[in-house]
Design a protein around this motif. Sequence first.
Motif, PDB file in Angstrom:
ATOM      1  N   TRP A 134       0.880  -1.131  -0.073  1.00  0.00           N
ATOM      2  CA  TRP A 134       0.048   0.234   0.001  1.00  0.00           C
ATOM      3  C   TRP A 134       0.927   1.402  -0.018  1.00  0.00           C
ATOM      4  CZ3 TRP A 134      -0.270   4.339   3.050  1.00  0.00           C
ATOM      5  CH2 TRP A 134      -1.454   5.147   2.561  1.00  0.00           C
ATOM      6  N   CYS A 135       1.862   1.259   0.655  1.00  0.00           N
ATOM      7  CA  CYS A 135       2.922   2.346   0.930  1.00  0.00           C
ATOM      8  C   CYS A 135       3.538   2.729  -0.594  1.00  0.00           C
ATOM      9  CB  CYS A 135       3.988   2.186   1.824  1.00  0.00           C
ATOM     10  SG  CYS A 135       3.468   2.099   3.312  1.00  0.00           S
ATOM     11  N   GLY A 166      -6.616   7.706   7.318  1.00  0.00           N
ATOM     12  CA  GLY A 166      -7.858   6.911   6.879  1.00  0.00           C
ATOM     13  C   GLY A 166      -7.961   6.026   5.931  1.00  0.00           C
ATOM     14  N   HIS A 167      -7.044   6.511   4.723  1.00  0.00           N
ATOM     15  CA  HIS A 167      -6.943   5.850   3.516  1.00  0.00           C
ATOM     16  C   HIS A 167      -5.917   4.498   3.801  1.00  0.00           C
ATOM     17  CE1 HIS A 167      -8.880   7.851   0.319  1.00  0.00           C
ATOM     18  NE2 HIS A 167      -8.619   9.003   1.130  1.00  0.00           N
ATOM     19  N   LEU A 168      -5.147   4.526   4.812  1.00  0.00           N
ATOM     20  CA  LEU A 168      -3.975   3.629   5.212  1.00  0.00           C
ATOM     21  C   LEU A 168      -4.773   2.439   5.811  1.00  0.00           C
ATOM     22  CD1 LEU A 168      -1.484   2.137   5.911  1.00  0.00           C
ATOM     23  CD2 LEU A 168      -1.197   3.667   7.923  1.00  0.00           C
ATOM     24  N   LEU A 169      -5.851   2.832   6.774  1.00  0.00           N
ATOM     25  CA  LEU A 169      -6.866   1.846   7.379  1.00  0.00           C
ATOM     26  C   LEU A 169      -7.697   1.251   6.252  1.00  0.00           C
ATOM     27  CD1 LEU A 169      -7.933   3.841  10.617  1.00  0.00           C
ATOM     28  CD2 LEU A 169      -6.223   1.901  10.375  1.00  0.00           C
ATOM     29  N   TYR A 170      -8.086   1.944   5.453  1.00  0.00           N
ATOM     30  CA  TYR A 170      -8.912   1.312   4.448  1.00  0.00           C
ATOM     31  C   TYR A 170      -7.970   0.441   3.404  1.00  0.00           C
ATOM     32  CZ  TYR A 170     -12.057   0.927   0.435  1.00  0.00           C
ATOM     33  OH  TYR A 170     -13.103   0.638  -0.624  1.00  0.00           O
ATOM     34  N   GLY A 171      -6.947   0.803   3.240  1.00  0.00           N
ATOM     35  CA  GLY A 171      -6.121  -0.220   2.537  1.00  0.00           C
ATOM     36  C   GLY A 171      -5.779  -1.498   3.256  1.00  0.00           C
ATOM     37  N   LEU A 172      -5.538  -1.352   4.406  1.00  0.00           N
ATOM     38  CA  LEU A 172      -5.365  -2.499   5.313  1.00  0.00           C
ATOM     39  C   LEU A 172      -6.330  -3.314   5.219  1.00  0.00           C
ATOM     40  CD1 LEU A 172      -3.156  -1.464   8.538  1.00  0.00           C
ATOM     41  CD2 LEU A 172      -2.576  -2.884   6.692  1.00  0.00           C
ATOM     42  N   LEU A 173      -7.712  -2.504   5.442  1.00  0.00           N
ATOM     43  CA  LEU A 173      -8.993  -3.353   5.587  1.00  0.00           C
ATOM     44  C   LEU A 173      -9.197  -4.169   4.189  1.00  0.00           C
ATOM     45  CD1 LEU A 173     -11.823  -3.994   6.878  1.00  0.00           C
ATOM     46  CD2 LEU A 173     -12.424  -2.057   5.908  1.00  0.00           C
ATOM     47  N   VAL A 174      -9.197  -3.443   3.069  1.00  0.00           N
ATOM     48  CA  VAL A 174      -9.256  -4.293   1.755  1.00  0.00           C
ATOM     49  C   VAL A 174      -8.091  -5.309   1.545  1.00  0.00           C
ATOM     50  CG1 VAL A 174      -9.010  -4.004  -0.744  1.00  0.00           C
ATOM     51  CG2 VAL A 174     -10.045  -2.049   0.408  1.00  0.00           C
ATOM     52  N   GLY A 175      -6.993  -5.215   1.951  1.00  0.00           N
ATOM     53  CA  GLY A 175      -5.935  -6.047   2.059  1.00  0.00           C
ATOM     54  C   GLY A 175      -6.116  -7.553   3.075  1.00  0.00           C
ATOM     55  N   ALA A 176      -6.721  -7.150   4.222  1.00  0.00           N
ATOM     56  CA  ALA A 176      -7.223  -8.116   4.960  1.00  0.00           C
ATOM     57  C   ALA A 176      -8.302  -9.013   4.269  1.00  0.00           C
ATOM     58  CB  ALA A 176      -7.797  -7.607   6.550  1.00  0.00           C
ATOM     59  N   ILE A 177      -9.228  -8.252   3.728  1.00  0.00           N
ATOM     60  CA  ILE A 177     -10.446  -9.141   2.942  1.00  0.00           C
ATOM     61  C   ILE A 177      -9.758  -9.852   1.567  1.00  0.00           C
ATOM     62  CG2 ILE A 177     -12.370  -8.697   1.269  1.00  0.00           C
ATOM     63  CD1 ILE A 177     -12.925  -6.261   2.923  1.00  0.00           C
ATOM     64  N   GLY A 178      -8.877  -9.363   1.183  1.00  0.00           N
ATOM     65  CA  GLY A 178      -7.972 -10.001  -0.007  1.00  0.00           C
ATOM     66  C   GLY A 178      -7.324 -11.455   0.473  1.00  0.00           C
ATOM     67  N   LEU A 179      -6.687 -11.239   1.742  1.00  0.00           N
ATOM     68  CA  LEU A 179      -6.019 -12.373   2.242  1.00  0.00           C
ATOM     69  C   LEU A 179      -6.995 -13.542   2.675  1.00  0.00           C
ATOM     70  CD1 LEU A 179      -3.378 -10.736   4.653  1.00  0.00           C
ATOM     71  CD2 LEU A 179      -3.018 -11.873   2.216  1.00  0.00           C
ATOM     72  N   PHE A 180      -7.975 -13.153   3.474  1.00  0.00           N
ATOM     73  CA  PHE A 180      -9.174 -14.062   3.840  1.00  0.00           C
ATOM     74  C   PHE A 180      -9.892 -14.837   2.613  1.00  0.00           C
ATOM     75  CE2 PHE A 180     -13.592 -15.024   4.967  1.00  0.00           C
ATOM     76  CZ  PHE A 180     -13.321 -16.084   5.955  1.00  0.00           C
ATOM     77  N   ALA A 181      -9.786 -13.869   1.506  1.00  0.00           N
ATOM     78  CA  ALA A 181     -10.387 -14.545   0.291  1.00  0.00           C
ATOM     79  C   ALA A 181      -9.641 -15.379  -0.376  1.00  0.00           C
ATOM     80  CB  ALA A 181     -10.927 -13.310  -0.791  1.00  0.00           C
ATOM     81  N   ALA A 182      -8.413 -15.044  -0.353  1.00  0.00           N
ATOM     82  CA  ALA A 182      -7.350 -16.136  -0.876  1.00  0.00           C
ATOM     83  C   ALA A 182      -7.316 -17.339  -0.099  1.00  0.00           C
ATOM     84  CB  ALA A 182      -6.098 -15.521  -0.830  1.00  0.00           C
ATOM     85  N   VAL A 183      -7.326 -17.398   1.312  1.00  0.00           N
ATOM     86  CA  VAL A 183      -7.191 -18.505   2.224  1.00  0.00           C
ATOM     87  C   VAL A 183      -8.327 -19.498   1.979  1.00  0.00           C
ATOM     88  CG1 VAL A 183      -8.098 -17.740   4.456  1.00  0.00           C
ATOM     89  CG2 VAL A 183      -6.143 -19.085   4.269  1.00  0.00           C
ATOM     90  N   ILE A 184      -9.536 -19.068   1.629  1.00  0.00           N
ATOM     91  CA  ILE A 184     -10.593 -19.870   1.639  1.00  0.00           C
ATOM     92  C   ILE A 184     -11.053 -20.387   0.256  1.00  0.00           C
ATOM     93  CG2 ILE A 184     -11.833 -18.755   3.726  1.00  0.00           C
ATOM     94  CD1 ILE A 184     -13.604 -17.076   1.935  1.00  0.00           C
ATOM     95  N   SER A 185     -10.072 -19.807  -0.870  1.00  0.00           N
ATOM     96  CA  SER A 185     -10.467 -20.167  -2.331  1.00  0.00           C
ATOM     97  C   SER A 185      -9.392 -21.089  -2.721  1.00  0.00           C
ATOM     98  CB  SER A 185     -10.238 -18.769  -2.918  1.00  0.00           C
ATOM     99  OG  SER A 185     -11.502 -18.175  -2.512  1.00  0.00           O
ATOM    100  N   ASP A 186      -9.735 -21.871  -3.652  1.00  0.00           N
ATOM    101  CA  ASP A 186      -8.671 -22.735  -4.252  1.00  0.00           C
ATOM    102  C   ASP A 186      -7.941 -22.246  -5.360  1.00  0.00           C
ATOM    103  OD1 ASP A 186      -9.636 -24.928  -2.631  1.00  0.00           O
ATOM    104  OD2 ASP A 186     -11.724 -25.224  -4.434  1.00  0.00           O
ATOM    105  N   SER A 187      -8.351 -21.164  -5.908  1.00  0.00           N
ATOM    106  CA  SER A 187      -7.514 -20.480  -6.765  1.00  0.00           C
ATOM    107  C   SER A 187      -7.695 -18.985  -6.704  1.00  0.00           C
ATOM    108  CB  SER A 187      -7.931 -20.700  -8.276  1.00  0.00           C
ATOM    109  OG  SER A 187      -9.380 -20.109  -8.342  1.00  0.00           O
TER     110      SER A 187
END
Length: 458
Positions: A134-135, A166-187
């Motif tokens: 994000w940086c 605020g944008h930093l927190l939003y970026g971390l939030l979107v990043g955390a969503i991406g990580l969780f989506a990756a760990v529960i998905s097969d691809s």
Amino acid sequence: MRSPEPYLRSTASIAPLLTKELREITAGRALWTMLLLVCPLVGYSFAEAVSLYAESSSAALQSPVLAKSLSPLDGLLVPTFGSFYVAVTLLFPFVAIRALGQEKESGALRLLVQLPYRYSTLVLAKLCAVLAAWCLVSIPALSALAIWTMLGGHLAAIETLNLVFGHLLYGLLVGAIGLFAAVISDSSSTAAIIALAVTIGSWVLDFTLAGRSGLSSWFAQISLTQTLRPFEQGLLSAGLLLGISTVICGLATLTVVWLPPGIALRAKLVRSLFCLLAIVLALGLAAQVRKSVDISEDRRNSFSSVDERLLATLRLPLAISVDLAPEDPRYVDLRRNVLSKLERAMPNVTIVLMSGRQSVANPSDSYGQIEYVYGTRTDRSRSTSPREILPLLYALAGVQPPPPGSGDEYPGYPLVASADAALLWFLVGLPLLTAFAWWRFRRLPSVKSLFLHEGDEP
């Protein structure tokens, strides 16, 4: 192969792991492709914002009254970072997904969990890599601030840092969503669909339910779009900070639960359920925290200093009953100009919206009335202006209105300038530097060599 002992997991140095995660996220195409796309997007938005600000400043230079309404926060910072927000929402999930999705697809995740690190340490390292990414992608937006100051523009340090935070927190939030989506998905492609469904779905949720009351209002408040609005208004809300931190930590915890590939699905679902219940409970507690600080330079979220000091001394409960529909423009003005400011200024304020189910097209006889109860005294008014409401409150409290405050006048910062030349930086200079950095990072040692030392077997 048996997993390492817990003692070894807790004492292993995290430095090689962080280096490995940073190397992997910078070696991929997603990060640098996003940075190349952000450069013209932010550059064009910045140039347009400067142009519109210059047009408003031309008239404001002739009238001090118009100059007071010129704030760089509204005229430059919010539009410039608004384009960056769109890019983070649509593109940053792909960057975050790479931190985990590629390892799942290649089978490297099974080897990763056998390293002497706790699962939480592995996820924390990936979040640190997402933060570093994000940086990097925020460089175009941050460089726009530097160009604005070189043009002679004004930036208030605290409100600027608040918006960037605020944008930093939003970026971390979107990043955390991406990580969780990756760990529960097969691809990675499936993970991208899940992440975009959440981020874009929050836009639809916000647009559809905005201005409604009851349960619809609560669902609208959990939209990702709502997370940035207080920062864009110059507010630092303790409840919002707790809520965002709770969601980020909750998604990271869920990622830890789903990370080990050898645990049964049923066990993961049970642990996830308890984690979700904890997140909901923590969000409910965070919603009760009403404390917020107005750090905008023009004090748009506060009354004058003398009024704030006097209102802080009124200790009796103040109950306000508003007979207006949530979508009524008068309620929007009342909320912005009076109610939200009273909640921050007075120690004990309760606001009740009486017409939550009432339509503006079918009002009752009492529609539009606002009742103020302070202690045992009551008064009513239909005004939404603080000039009329504040004297009413002082009369209910039996105190003299304060004299007009001095030093609260916002001078405004008109500036007639052009940022057309700066487009060369966003369209040529920064993309060339990005391409060079991409080339240099691809020539760094491989990830495998980071964990191998002399005398170690591969």
